[in-house]
Design a protein around this motif. Structure first.
Motif, PDB file in Angstrom:
ATOM      1  N   ILE A 199      80.255 -43.500 187.323  1.00 14.50           N
ATOM      2  CA  ILE A 199      79.616 -43.377 186.013  1.00 14.50           C
ATOM      3  C   ILE A 199      80.130 -42.108 185.359  1.00 14.50           C
ATOM      4  O   ILE A 199      80.101 -41.038 185.958  1.00 14.50           O
ATOM      5  CB  ILE A 199      78.091 -43.343 186.160  1.00 14.50           C
ATOM      6  N   THR A 200      80.590 -42.240 184.108  1.00 14.78           N
ATOM      7  CA  THR A 200      81.163 -41.089 183.397  1.00 14.78           C
ATOM      8  C   THR A 200      80.181 -40.471 182.410  1.00 14.78           C
ATOM      9  O   THR A 200      80.185 -39.269 182.194  1.00 14.78           O
ATOM     10  CB  THR A 200      82.441 -41.494 182.661  1.00 14.78           C
ATOM     11  N   ASP A 201      79.353 -41.286 181.772  1.00 20.41           N
ATOM     12  CA  ASP A 201      78.347 -40.736 180.864  1.00 20.41           C
ATOM     13  C   ASP A 201      77.194 -41.724 180.748  1.00 20.41           C
ATOM     14  O   ASP A 201      77.330 -42.905 181.063  1.00 20.41           O
ATOM     15  CB  ASP A 201      78.955 -40.433 179.493  1.00 20.41           C
ATOM     16  N   MET A 202      76.055 -41.177 180.316  1.00 21.90           N
ATOM     17  CA  MET A 202      74.879 -42.036 180.126  1.00 21.90           C
ATOM     18  C   MET A 202      74.084 -41.541 178.937  1.00 21.90           C
ATOM     19  O   MET A 202      74.112 -40.354 178.603  1.00 21.90           O
ATOM     20  CB  MET A 202      74.011 -42.059 181.386  1.00 21.90           C
ATOM     21  N   THR A 203      73.389 -42.468 178.324  1.00 17.87           N
ATOM     22  CA  THR A 203      72.553 -42.175 177.163  1.00 17.87           C
ATOM     23  C   THR A 203      71.180 -42.786 177.384  1.00 17.87           C
ATOM     24  O   THR A 203      71.068 -43.978 177.709  1.00 17.87           O
ATOM     25  CB  THR A 203      73.166 -42.728 175.876  1.00 17.87           C
ATOM     26  N   MET A 204      70.123 -41.957 177.206  1.00 16.19           N
ATOM     27  CA  MET A 204      68.749 -42.421 177.359  1.00 16.19           C
ATOM     28  C   MET A 204      68.085 -42.413 175.997  1.00 16.19           C
ATOM     29  O   MET A 204      68.193 -41.454 175.243  1.00 16.19           O
ATOM     30  CB  MET A 204      67.965 -41.499 178.299  1.00 16.19           C
ATOM     31  N   HIS A 205      67.356 -43.473 175.709  1.00 21.96           N
ATOM     32  CA  HIS A 205      66.636 -43.588 174.442  1.00 21.96           C
ATOM     33  C   HIS A 205      65.138 -43.533 174.717  1.00 21.96           C
ATOM     34  O   HIS A 205      64.603 -44.358 175.451  1.00 21.96           O
ATOM     35  CB  HIS A 205      66.991 -44.895 173.736  1.00 21.96           C
ATOM     36  N   ASP A 206      64.488 -42.538 174.128  1.00 20.50           N
ATOM     37  CA  ASP A 206      63.027 -42.377 174.202  1.00 20.50           C
ATOM     38  C   ASP A 206      62.477 -42.414 175.628  1.00 20.50           C
ATOM     39  O   ASP A 206      61.513 -43.125 175.941  1.00 20.50           O
ATOM     40  CB  ASP A 206      62.328 -43.455 173.366  1.00 20.50           C
ATOM     41  N   PRO A 207      63.062 -41.637 176.529  1.00 21.38           N
ATOM     42  CA  PRO A 207      62.535 -41.654 177.903  1.00 21.38           C
ATOM     43  C   PRO A 207      61.221 -40.874 177.988  1.00 21.38           C
ATOM     44  O   PRO A 207      60.942 -39.991 177.178  1.00 21.38           O
ATOM     45  CB  PRO A 207      63.626 -40.976 178.710  1.00 21.38           C
ATOM     46  N   ASP A 208      60.441 -41.230 178.995  1.00 23.52           N
ATOM     47  CA  ASP A 208      59.198 -40.527 179.306  1.00 23.52           C
ATOM     48  C   ASP A 208      59.326 -39.995 180.741  1.00 23.52           C
ATOM     49  O   ASP A 208      59.393 -40.771 181.690  1.00 23.52           O
ATOM     50  CB  ASP A 208      57.998 -41.469 179.197  1.00 23.52           C
ATOM     51  N   LEU A 209      59.337 -38.649 180.872  1.00 22.79           N
ATOM     52  CA  LEU A 209      59.558 -38.023 182.169  1.00 22.79           C
ATOM     53  C   LEU A 209      58.330 -37.208 182.556  1.00 22.79           C
ATOM     54  O   LEU A 209      57.887 -36.357 181.797  1.00 22.79           O
ATOM     55  CB  LEU A 209      60.786 -37.106 182.110  1.00 22.79           C
ATOM     56  N   GLN A 210      57.787 -37.510 183.743  1.00 20.93           N
ATOM     57  CA  GLN A 210      56.661 -36.755 184.292  1.00 20.93           C
ATOM     58  C   GLN A 210      57.098 -36.123 185.614  1.00 20.93           C
ATOM     59  O   GLN A 210      57.620 -36.814 186.487  1.00 20.93           O
ATOM     60  CB  GLN A 210      55.447 -37.666 184.531  1.00 20.93           C
ATOM     61  N   VAL A 220      74.877 -46.902 180.276  1.00 21.10           N
ATOM     62  CA  VAL A 220      75.715 -46.205 181.235  1.00 21.10           C
ATOM     63  C   VAL A 220      77.161 -46.659 181.049  1.00 21.10           C
ATOM     64  O   VAL A 220      77.440 -47.863 181.003  1.00 21.10           O
ATOM     65  CB  VAL A 220      75.262 -46.482 182.681  1.00 21.10           C
ATOM     66  N   HIS A 221      78.115 -45.717 180.909  1.00 15.77           N
ATOM     67  CA  HIS A 221      79.527 -46.010 180.801  1.00 15.77           C
ATOM     68  C   HIS A 221      80.233 -45.576 182.073  1.00 15.77           C
ATOM     69  O   HIS A 221      79.863 -44.558 182.683  1.00 15.77           O
ATOM     70  CB  HIS A 221      80.167 -45.291 179.600  1.00 15.77           C
ATOM     71  N   GLY A 222      81.238 -46.355 182.469  1.00 15.34           N
ATOM     72  CA  GLY A 222      81.984 -45.984 183.655  1.00 15.34           C
ATOM     73  C   GLY A 222      82.892 -47.109 184.100  1.00 15.34           C
ATOM     74  O   GLY A 222      83.291 -47.975 183.314  1.00 15.34           O
ATOM     75  N   VAL A 223      83.226 -47.099 185.346  1.00 12.38           N
ATOM     76  CA  VAL A 223      84.094 -48.104 185.948  1.00 12.38           C
ATOM     77  C   VAL A 223      83.230 -48.942 186.865  1.00 12.38           C
ATOM     78  O   VAL A 223      82.671 -48.451 187.842  1.00 12.38           O
ATOM     79  CB  VAL A 223      85.251 -47.452 186.740  1.00 12.38           C
ATOM     80  N   PHE A 224      83.126 -50.241 186.534  1.00 13.46           N
ATOM     81  CA  PHE A 224      82.292 -51.155 187.301  1.00 13.46           C
ATOM     82  C   PHE A 224      83.184 -52.204 187.936  1.00 13.46           C
ATOM     83  O   PHE A 224      83.400 -53.295 187.368  1.00 13.46           O
ATOM     84  CB  PHE A 224      81.238 -51.809 186.394  1.00 13.46           C
TER      85      PHE A 224
END
Length: 863
Positions: free
Chosen positions: A103-114, A90-94
């Motif tokens: 939060i400005t952008d996010m990247t998910m790697h190999d998520p599993d969504l049900q 997650v990228h943004g201002v913390f």
């Protein structure tokens, strides 16, 4: 090394270098301090998030300088969504408080969504997004990019355990693809890049995907493909029923975007449209369930138009079990606007179908104020079957026409076949209730069986032709029908009995959702009844024959202002054995648990009969308050009944009866009153008869007892009674018990009396020949003889005349009995018209044992 360099520097330089070194160490120390503090702060944020939203995070690592937060093994679950993310960047201002994190952008790697079907329905129907479902959505206001790599997406079934569909997605949101399969073998392949893409689906179960979308479903499989670009779409889909009973359905579409609006043309061929059932107006409170369409449809936004559109196998379903099925519908110049809820067509033709209308009124009542505006000026249909399962009414081959404008319209339906001639009009005006006019004639009563009182509809067999006219209206809270019904040639057979009437006329009927069936007046004309004969005293222990209940019982819970019977007669045992002839009978009012007034005028055994009082057959215990009179009845009608009861019959005599009965206590269990029977000029049929019960009760054989108490054929029985129990109802056995009790007393008194059994003298003897059946007047010489009898009776008031049949050698058959009784009645009428009391005219019943001489006629014996 640094000290060597500093040793060579001047003093000022050394001071500067020392200060710079100290600043660097201080900044470095501050960096590590801030990094450690920010890490702790991020862990606190995540811990708070885990606790608030029941989530779980394995590792938290904050890259302060890069403005990045890296989360490992993220798991989050709600009622509808279950997500596992191995790595989430997650990228943004913390900085600052939790509310200040952006939060400005996010990247998910190999998520599993049900996701569940419920979530997918909310997403499709309410246009929600996954991000709007995630917790801490306020932090995502500044989010402008989401990158997903290697997403595995599953749709859970109803039981939330077995996925019904799985799909592996490539990188998103750039060029991506989806390869999916459901548990029933269907597959889906999607490839997209930017604003263009292509999809193919094979053997996709209709029931699964329609239910997932919250739309009506139907057993079948979908095959198809679709392509899209920035401003164009095209594709086709083929539907096949699972049982292969339907033709293949096909939908082909081509569309392009004009400004902000899509313009699409659909080519339909037997295409199923059940998924659009929620988008069309209700019909008389019934919702569209399914239908197959053929034709070309143009769509501009939410407006659909078609020049000619045909539907097959259309099904509308009510809230309960009512339904409308049409085999074929053709519409011309159709317009459907789902946003403004407007449906228009220039004309509609419907052919063949079935309408189960048992809940039509209640369904229409719930939906008569539909928000839809429907305009179809020309509607026609033919070959329809209207069936009301609840009331077991069915009309076949119904045809008609209608016009519908906005929320106002009129429909006419007709039928003319063996089920009768029907005319039905349904009217609906803007802002007013739904109206119904219905008239019919020559309708077989069996079609309307279940509309009758329960006692009639559950037992016996019916015949009759019904004609009626009713008007109805439906409001938001109730419905009501008013009108008149006439039944011609009515007959009902049950338990060995038959009831018939030339006409039953029901005036002022009122059928409502708020109260029971109400009728102002029921007129029964020219009626006949035939019931089984019940013996009074039986020698055997056999169960008595069941007889039909009293007439008012038949009406069940109906409420009738007045039930009037005009002329008619009641026969017992055989149709020609008429016991009671009615001039009029009136019962009013007839309501369950209410007293009704009873007024009966008629004749029993040709004697005048009257019954006046009150009666309630519905109460737990019978209720009577009556005055009953019978004057100068002939006993011949009871001949068969007396024989069946093991008693001798009368060959001549007159019977008069008076009875008054009224309740004696408030519980109406005991009754008091008086009872008087006068038997005059009576003779018993000769011969041996035996009734063991009679002899046990009286101590005499029937002939012996009669000779003791009435040696001259006349006897008067008069008693006053009280504490009479009518727990089992009022029957002839009660009168018989009272009569026997008095006869026993008189027989005991007669032992102290010398009985006068001297035969009566015959003062004169005149003969009249039998008349033919069609003859209704006397010849001159016969009138002369009758005047001789008249003068004798006028001169001697204590004399009477016996009309004794003379059979000669003719057989005593039905024709002979008819001629004898007709001639006796003619003689009686002649004398009564001239002032002779009917009690002084005593017809005698013909018997084989009374033959004497060769003359066939009536012997007038003046006694």
């Amino acid at each position: 090394m640094m000290s060597v360099y500093m040793g060579r520097m001047g003093a000022a330089a050394r001071i500067y270098a020392t200060a710079l070194s100290m600043l660097m160490f201080t900044l470095l120390a501050m960096h590590f301090y801030l990094q450690a503090w920010s890490q702790k702060q991020a862990e606190t944020w995540v811990a708070t998030w885990e606790k608030t939203y029941h989530a779980r995070v394995g590792q938290v690592h904050l890259h302060m300088l890069r403005g990045a937060l890296k989360l490992k093994d993220v798991h989050w679950q709600s009622d509808d969504v279950n997500m596992d993310i191995p790595t989430l960047l997650v990228h943004g201002v913390f900085a600052g408080t939790l509310q200040q994190v952006k939060i400005t952008d996010m990247t998910m790697h190999d998520p599993d969504l049900q996701v569940s079907q419920a979530w997918l329905q909310k997403t499709w129907l309410h246009k929600n997004t996954l991000l709007s479902q995630l917790p801490w959505s306020p932090m995502l206001v500044s989010l402008h990019a989401v990158n997903v790599k290697g997403l595995h997406w599953s749709l859970l079934g109803q039981q939330q355990d077995t996925p019904v569909f799985n799909c592996q997605w490539s990188d998103m949101p750039r060029a991506w693809s989806c390869d999916g399969q459901n548990q029933y073998g269907g597959t889906l392949q999607v490839k997209a890049s930017g604003q263009s893409g292509h999809a193919v689906w094979i053997d996709m179960q209709d029931a699964i995907w329609m239910q997932v979308a919250g739309l009506p479903s139907q057993a079948g499989l979908w095959q198809g493909q679709a392509s899209w670009q920035a401003d164009q779409i095209s594709g086709q889909a083929v539907w096949a029923a699972n049982d292969a009973s339907q033709d293949l359905g096909r939908v082909v579409w081509h569309g392009k975007k004009e400004g902000n609006t899509w313009q699409t043309r659909l080519y339909l061929k037997h295409a199923p449209l059940h998924m659009f059932a929620n988008k069309v107006p209700h019909l008389f409170g019934q919702a569209w369930q399914q239908g197959f369409a053929t034709g070309n449809v143009d769509m501009l936004g939410k407006v659909m138009t078609s020049d000619v559109l045909m539907f097959e196998d259309v099904w509308f379903q009510g809230k309960d079990t009512s339904s409308l099925r049409l085999n074929h519908i053709q519409l011309s110049h159709v317009q459907l606007d789902t946003y403004s809820q407007i449906f228009k067509a220039e004309s509609m033709q419907a052919k063949a179908g079935t309408w189960h209308v048992q809940n039509l009124l209640s369904d229409a009542q719930q939906n008569h104020s539909s928000p839809w505006t429907v305009k179809i000026p020309k509607i026609s249909w033919q070959g329809m079957v209207w069936q009301d399962v609840q009331h077991d009414v069915m009309l076949s081959d119904v045809y008609g026409d209608a016009s519908w404008q906005g929320n106002a319209g009129t429909a006419h339906a007709h039928q003319n076949n063996e089920q009768g001639l029907w005319h039905i009009t349904i009217k609906k005006k803007v802002g007013e209730t739904l109206g119904l006019d219905m008239d019919a004639e020559k309708v077989p009563l069996r079609l309307l069986r279940s509309l009758l009182p329960e006692a009639l509809q559950t037992q016996g067999y019916f015949n009759g032709d019904v004609a009626f006219y009713v008007q109805g209206h439906i409001t938001e809270n109730a419905w009501q029908l008013d009108g008149n019904i006439n039944i011609q040639n009515f007959s009902w057979q049950h338990a060995g009995g038959t009831w018939q009437a030339t006409s039953l006329d029901l005036q002022g009927i009122q059928l409502s959702s708020n109260h029971p069936f109400q009728v102002t007046t029921i007129n029964v004309q020219d009626w006949t009844g035939l019931v089984s004969m019940q013996p009074w005293m039986q020698n055997s222990t056999a169960e008595p024959i069941t007889v039909l209940p009293p007439i008012p019982f038949w009406l069940g819970d109906w409420q009738v202002g007045k039930l009037h019977f005009s002329q008619g007669h009641l026969s017992i045992g055989q149709a020609d054995k008429v016991w009671f002839t009615s001039d009029s009978m009136d019962f009013s009012p007839i309501q369950p648990s209410h007293l009704m007034n009873v007024n009966i005028q008629g004749h029993i055994g040709e004697g005048v009969f009257q019954w006046q009082g009150k009666w309630s057959p519905w109460l737990p215990k019978p209720w009577f308050d009556a005055s009953i009179h019978l004057n100068n009845a002939l006993p011949f009608v009871a001949k068969d009944w007396l024989h069946l009861s093991g008693l001798p019959s009368f060959t001549q005599g007159r019977i008069s009866l008076e009875m008054n009965i009224h309740p004696q206590n408030e519980q109406r269990t005991l009754y008091a009153g008086d009872f008087k029977v006068h038997l005059k000029h009576a003779q018993l049929e000769q011969g041996l008869v035996s009734n063991s019960r009679f002899e046990a009760l009286t101590g005499y054989a029937p002939h012996a007892l009669f000779q003791r108490i009435a040696p001259q054929g006349s006897i008067t029985t008069q008693q006053t009674f009280d504490n009479l129990s009518l727990e089992q109802g009022f029957s002839v056995s009660i009168l018989g018990d009272i009569l026997l009790s008095d006869w026993l007393q008189q027989s005991q008194q007669s032992q102290q009396t010398i009985l006068d059994d001297t035969p009566k003298l015959v003062h004169d003897d005149i003969a009249i020949r039998l008349h033919a059946v069609q003859r209704d007047s006397f010849k001159h010489n016969e009138r002369v003889r009758l005047r001789q009898v008249l003068h004798a009776l006028q001169a001697h008031r204590d004399w009477y005349v016996v009309l004794n049949p003379m059979l000669g050698q003719s057989p005593l058959d039905e024709d002979m009995l008819l001629r004898i009784r007709q001639t006796q009645r003619q003689i009686e009428h002649f004398l009564v018209e001239r002032g002779v009391s009917v009690s002084r005219i005593v017809p005698r019943f013909p018997l084989e044992s009374q033959r004497s001489g060769d003359m066939i006629g009536i012997q007038l014996q003046i006694m």
